[in-house]
Write a protein that holds these residues in place. Structure first.
Motif, short mmCIF file in Angstrom:
data_model
loop_
_atom_site.label_atom_id
_atom_site.label_comp_id
_atom_site.label_asym_id
_atom_site.label_seq_id
_atom_site.Cartn_x
_atom_site.Cartn_y
_atom_site.Cartn_z
N ARG A 29 0.83 -1.21 0.00
CA ARG A 29 0.00 0.00 0.00
C ARG A 29 0.87 1.26 0.00
NH1 ARG A 29 -2.89 -0.30 5.16
NH2 ARG A 29 -1.41 -1.91 5.64
N GLY A 30 0.33 2.31 -0.58
CA GLY A 30 0.97 3.62 -0.54
C GLY A 30 2.35 3.63 -1.17
N ASP A 31 3.23 4.38 -0.54
CA ASP A 31 4.59 4.46 -1.07
C ASP A 31 5.52 3.46 -0.40
OD1 ASP A 31 4.51 5.71 1.33
OD2 ASP A 31 5.69 7.45 0.75
N GLY A 32 4.95 2.42 0.17
CA GLY A 32 5.73 1.34 0.76
C GLY A 32 6.43 0.49 -0.28
N THR A 33 6.14 0.74 -1.56
CA THR A 33 6.78 -0.03 -2.62
C THR A 33 8.14 0.52 -2.99
OG1 THR A 33 5.80 1.32 -4.36
CG2 THR A 33 4.53 -0.57 -3.62
N VAL A 34 8.40 1.78 -2.68
CA VAL A 34 9.59 2.45 -3.20
C VAL A 34 10.87 1.77 -2.76
CG1 VAL A 34 10.89 4.62 -3.20
CG2 VAL A 34 8.41 4.66 -3.36
#
Length: 148
Positions: A29-34
């Motif tokens: 979720r959100g910018d937790g992928t960066v």
């Protein structure tokens, strides 16, 4: 197995794992992928470089592989498994220094004082980064009332 084949096999396996990590991280979720995607992409790039560079050195074929010290490996594996299963109930701030002390003392053969100092300083750094700066909750275990 030659060193070149070994290096290519390890690089290919790490590329596969990093691609799987990217695929899994894209579902966060959100910018937790960066962070996971960037780290996995960097690992993939480094391993691709290793795949291309492996075999360029003609002296690499002549080197002999060092035999695995199975006794030391078994000690490390048992300690790692204990770390995995004890981190949640005891808490990471008890298990990390215990694991590091044991590895540094019995596998790296450091003096007791040196191993204890390194383990404590590393654990303090982990605490500062995760608990204070990033505010990422870690398993507190027995220290739950003290940490939180």
């Amino acid at each position: 197995m030659t060193p070149i084949l070994r290096d290519r096999l390890i690089a290919s396996t790490l590329i596969l794992f990093s691609l799987i990590a990217i695929w899994v991280a894209l579902g966060f979720r959100g910018d937790g992928t960066v962070f996971p995607v960037v780290m996995a992409a960097c690992l993939t790039a480094a391993c691709l470089f290793k795949l291309v560079a492996a075999g360029k050195d003609s002296d690499a074929e002549k080197e002999t592989l060092e035999a695995i010290d199975w006794h030391r490996f078994l000690i490390w594996a048992v300690l790692a498994i204990l770390f995995y299963f004890l981190a949640e109930p005891l808490g990471v701030y008890i298990v990390i220094p215990a694991f590091m002390f044991a590895v540094l003392r019995f596998l790296a053969h450091l003096k007791v004082s040196t191993a204890a100092l390194i383990a404590i300083l590393f654990t303090a750094a982990v605490f500062i980064v995760f608990e204070l700066l990033l505010e990422v909750p870690t398993p507190a275990g027995l220290l739950d009332g003290i940490i939180r």
